[in-house]
Every structure is written in structure tokens, then in C-alpha cells.
Design a protein around this motif. Structure first.
Motif, mmCIF file in Angstrom:
data_model
loop_
_atom_site.group_PDB
_atom_site.id
_atom_site.type_symbol
_atom_site.label_atom_id
_atom_site.label_comp_id
_atom_site.label_asym_id
_atom_site.label_seq_id
_atom_site.Cartn_x
_atom_site.Cartn_y
_atom_site.Cartn_z
ATOM 1 N N ALA A 48 78.450 26.658 90.350
ATOM 2 C CA ALA A 48 77.541 27.618 90.985
ATOM 3 C C ALA A 48 76.690 28.363 89.955
ATOM 4 O O ALA A 48 76.866 28.209 88.745
ATOM 5 C CB ALA A 48 78.341 28.615 91.814
ATOM 6 N N GLU A 49 75.766 29.165 90.470
ATOM 7 C CA GLU A 49 74.840 29.937 89.631
ATOM 8 C C GLU A 49 75.035 31.433 89.863
ATOM 9 O O GLU A 49 74.885 31.919 90.986
ATOM 10 C CB GLU A 49 73.388 29.561 89.951
ATOM 11 C CG GLU A 49 72.362 30.405 89.202
ATOM 12 C CD GLU A 49 70.919 30.049 89.564
ATOM 13 O OE1 GLU A 49 70.024 30.856 89.238
ATOM 14 O OE2 GLU A 49 70.689 28.988 90.176
ATOM 15 N N HIS A 50 75.359 32.147 88.781
ATOM 16 C CA HIS A 50 75.445 33.608 88.811
ATOM 17 C C HIS A 50 74.867 34.137 87.502
ATOM 18 O O HIS A 50 75.034 33.510 86.450
ATOM 19 C CB HIS A 50 76.898 34.077 88.953
ATOM 20 C CG HIS A 50 77.546 33.638 90.225
ATOM 21 N ND1 HIS A 50 77.437 34.345 91.400
ATOM 22 C CD2 HIS A 50 78.309 32.559 90.515
ATOM 23 C CE1 HIS A 50 78.109 33.730 92.356
ATOM 24 N NE2 HIS A 50 78.646 32.635 91.851
ATOM 25 N N HIS A 51 74.215 35.294 87.562
ATOM 26 C CA HIS A 51 73.586 35.850 86.367
ATOM 27 C C HIS A 51 74.077 37.261 86.086
ATOM 28 O O HIS A 51 74.189 38.090 87.002
ATOM 29 C CB HIS A 51 72.063 35.862 86.536
ATOM 30 C CG HIS A 51 71.461 34.498 86.700
ATOM 31 N ND1 HIS A 51 71.311 33.612 85.659
ATOM 32 C CD2 HIS A 51 71.015 33.850 87.807
ATOM 33 C CE1 HIS A 51 70.777 32.490 86.106
ATOM 34 N NE2 HIS A 51 70.588 32.610 87.409
ATOM 35 N N SER A 52 74.393 37.522 84.825
ATOM 36 C CA SER A 52 74.772 38.856 84.341
ATOM 37 C C SER A 52 75.979 39.423 85.092
ATOM 38 O O SER A 52 76.042 40.614 85.383
ATOM 39 C CB SER A 52 73.581 39.829 84.465
ATOM 40 O OG SER A 52 73.847 41.040 83.782
ATOM 41 N N VAL A 53 76.959 38.561 85.386
ATOM 42 C CA VAL A 53 78.178 38.989 86.066
ATOM 43 C C VAL A 53 79.325 38.971 85.050
ATOM 44 O O VAL A 53 79.636 37.907 84.507
ATOM 45 C CB VAL A 53 78.509 38.070 87.258
ATOM 46 C CG1 VAL A 53 79.780 38.547 87.958
ATOM 47 C CG2 VAL A 53 77.339 38.042 88.240
ATOM 48 N N PRO A 54 79.963 40.111 84.769
ATOM 49 C CA PRO A 54 81.013 40.149 83.741
ATOM 50 C C PRO A 54 82.159 39.183 83.997
ATOM 51 O O PRO A 54 82.780 38.695 83.049
ATOM 52 C CB PRO A 54 81.502 41.602 83.803
ATOM 53 C CG PRO A 54 80.390 42.367 84.417
ATOM 54 C CD PRO A 54 79.717 41.435 85.366
ATOM 55 N N GLY A 55 82.435 38.902 85.271
ATOM 56 C CA GLY A 55 83.589 38.080 85.580
ATOM 57 C C GLY A 55 83.293 36.614 85.837
ATOM 58 O O GLY A 55 84.181 35.876 86.277
ATOM 59 N N ILE A 56 82.067 36.166 85.557
ATOM 60 C CA ILE A 56 81.713 34.776 85.849
ATOM 61 C C ILE A 56 80.961 34.156 84.672
ATOM 62 O O ILE A 56 80.012 34.735 84.151
ATOM 63 C CB ILE A 56 80.860 34.684 87.128
ATOM 64 C CG1 ILE A 56 81.673 35.172 88.338
ATOM 65 C CG2 ILE A 56 80.378 33.245 87.369
ATOM 66 C CD1 ILE A 56 80.938 35.121 89.658
#
Length: 333
Positions: A48-56
Motif C-alpha cells: 500500500a501507499e502511505h506518506h509521512s506516517v510514523p508507524g508505516i
């Protein structure tokens, strides 16, 4: 008339980081997860795509998909998904053109409409919330680069890409089913609004589906959180870490690395946090194999799913891998 097909099981790995783990360790575990999924008989493994997430750690799905595809040989590999409004369609077409060229016949192109969750991330990506409204045009342009029929930029071609056929899917958020039907591609949908509402969206998609260069018939992937363990409590322990981080993201604005279940059970919780945690558990399918089997049967019968996409993350990846093994045995993969 719908052609009956055997139900398939697939995995979505969001590359969620456990407390004390480095992003590099998380990403290597994603690859290991995919290799085990292939050995167990799962049909697809998506990232998946996530941006600027500390846990990913999953911020670049096409890059991670390339690593997964290189480490496997049979399982289909793709994205669940690339958030199309964050990118130019030509670049997305070229990226998937490269993937399909390297791993012919194994690449899926799952596409979503979601932008960055907070204004600062959207600004860093160079996009605004209202750009999600342009999804239909973006999808038309993207698919046109593969068929050679795009008209947004005459004379521009995706190379590689044109003439190739990575398998496209639309992730249903709001009117996602409408886009998937109009463009004749697969639909991915989660039963977050309940089985009745989900089935209504699926029925609309099947009714309005237009055969295309991509698919001759509608195809529905239902995404569901699933955990199978020796006991119901052990299965709940698998789910608590991600559900707790999600609850904190809703109350404190940040999705944090996953904590161990014992720490979550002992943590002080606000009423809102407890409510979000309870709601998440209520929406998941978990327990022993004997408890999970009828729940999955109900889910498939209620939705008419062609495929189940299991998107479960946990603090203890070894226990999560064991859950996948138990699920594969349950489904006779």
C-alpha cells in the motif's frame, strides 16, 4: 450472466512498523511475508501507499512491489493501492510498465482516490483534496497509456507500458464502484458500512459493469481483517496492535508504531479510544479456525465475493505468519 469461479485468498501488507523495529526490518518482513504467502497458495500479495506516517514504512508501493516480485515466482504482486490523485498518470503507467515488463503476467495495478490525510502532507505532495474529484479523468488517461488510446496528451506514449496489461483494480471509496464499472476493471471493497450496504454497492457495480480491454466480466475482491489462532484471545492479541494505533490516530492525530498487546491491554484509555477499539474488533473476523470458518462463509455468501483480500497487521509477525498458515489450511489452499 456471472461465471462462477473458485474463491481466491490474497494478502495486503501495509508495511506497518512494530515498536523497536526499523523500517528496513519491516520492509524485509514484507518480502518474507510474500514468500510465505506464495508457498501457502495465496493468489496475490499487495502493498500500500502511505506518506509521512510514523508507524508505516510503505511509502513507495511500486518500489516495494518490485522487491516482492523479485523474491517470488508465482504469486501475483501489486498495489492496494497507488493513490492516483497523488501522481501523474504517465508516471504511474511507466512504473507499472516496467513492473509488467520484468514480471510479465504477475502484476496488479490497484488504484485509489485518497490523498494525504493532513494538509501538510498534501502540500508536500503538491495536491489538494478536490483533486480526488478528477479520478475518472485520471483513470481514463492512465488506462489509455496501456491501450494506446489516451487523448489528454496527443503524441505521448508510456514506454514501457503501451500494449502491456497489468491487471487494474479500483479501491472503492464513495463512488469507487461506479468508476470500476465504467472502465471495466476489478473492484476492491471493504464491508466497513455493513454487509447490506456493501452488497448494494457490489450489485450496482455488477449491474453497471461495461466489458473492456481489461475484463469481460465484473470481478469483486472483498477486503477484510482476519486473524486465526489457537484461541480466540490469541487471535484478538494479533488484532489489538493495529486497532490501537488506528484508535490513537483518530484521537491524537498520529498512527504510531505497533505496541505489544499486553501493553495495550494495560494502557489507560479514553472513552473515545475504547470505543474505536471495540468498533474495530467488532468489524474484524477472528478466533479459532472453527470460529472463523462460518464467519468467512457468511461474508462470501453475503457479498458474492470472487476473492478475499486479508489485510491484517500485527506487532508479532511470527504469530501473523502462523495466522496466514491457519487461514490457508482452513481454505484448503
Amino acid at each position: 450472466m456471472r461465471t462462477p469461479q473458485p474463491l481466491r485468498l490474497s494478502l495486503l501488507d501495509r508495511a506497518v512498523i512494530a515498536e523497536g523495529e526499523t523500517p528496513a526490518e519491516t520492509l524485509r518482513d514484507v518480502v518474507a511475508n510474500a514468500k510465505q504467502a506464495e508457498d501457502l497458495g495465496f493468489h496475490r500479495c499487495w502493498v500500500a501507499e502511505h506518506h509521512s506516517v510514523p508507524g508505516i514504512a510503505g511509502s513507495a508501493p511500486t518500489v516495494l512491489a518490485a522487491a516482492v516480485a523479485a523474491a517470488t515466482s508465482r504469486i501475483r504482486v501489486g498495489t492496494g493501492g497507488v493513490m492516483l490523485p497523488n501522481h501523474r498518470p504517465l508516471v504511474v503507467a511507466e512504473q507499472f510498465g516496467v513492473l509488467e515488463s520484468l514480471f510479465e503476467g504477475r502484476i496488479d495495478m490497484g488504484l485509489g482516490r485518497t490523498l494525504g490525510f493532513v494538509p501538510a502532507v498534501r502540500a508536500a505532495l503538491g495536491h489538494d483534496l478536490d483533486e480526488a474529484d478528477d479520478f475518472d479523468a485520471l483513470l481514463t488517461e492512465l488506462l489509455g497509456y496501456f491501450t494506446g488510446e489516451q487523448t489528454s496528451h496527443p503524441g505521448v506514449h508510456a514506454r514501457p507500458g503501451e500494449g502491456l496489461r497489468p491487471e487494474p483494480f479500483v479501491l472503492a471509496v464513495g463512488s469507487g464502484g461506479e468508476y470500476a464499472a465504467r472502465h471495466g476493471v476489478g473492484l476492491v471493497i471493504a464491508p466497513s458500512k455493513g454487509l447490506t450496504a456493501t452488497r448494494a454497492k457490489i450489485d450496482d457495480y455488477r449491474r453497471d459493469f461495461r466489458p473492456s480491454a481489461w475484463r469481460s466480466e465484473p470481478y469483486v475482491v472483498v477486503a477484510q481483517t482476519v486473524a486465526v489462532a489457537e484461541t480466540r484471545e490469541a487471535a484478538e492479541d494479533l488484532l489489538l496492535p493495529e486497532h490501537w494505533s488506528t484508535a490513537l490516530s483518530r484521537t491524537r492525530g498520529e498512527f504510531r508504531p505497533l505496541l505489544p498487546p499486553a501493553a495495550i491491554r494495560a494502557a489507560a484509555k479514553t472513552s473515545r479510544e475504547s470505543k474505536y477499539l471495540e468498533q474495530a474488533l467488532a468489524g474484524a473476523v477472528y478466533g479459532t479456525a472453527d470460529e472463523v470458518a462460518p464467519r468467512l462463509t457468511e461474508l462470501v455468501e453475503a457479498t458474492g465475493a470472487d476473492e478475499l483480500l486479508v489485510g491484517t497487521s500485527s506487532y508479532d509477525r511470527k504469530a501473523l505468519f502462523d495466522s496466514h498458515r491457519r487461514l490457508a489450511e482452513l481454505a484448503n489452499l
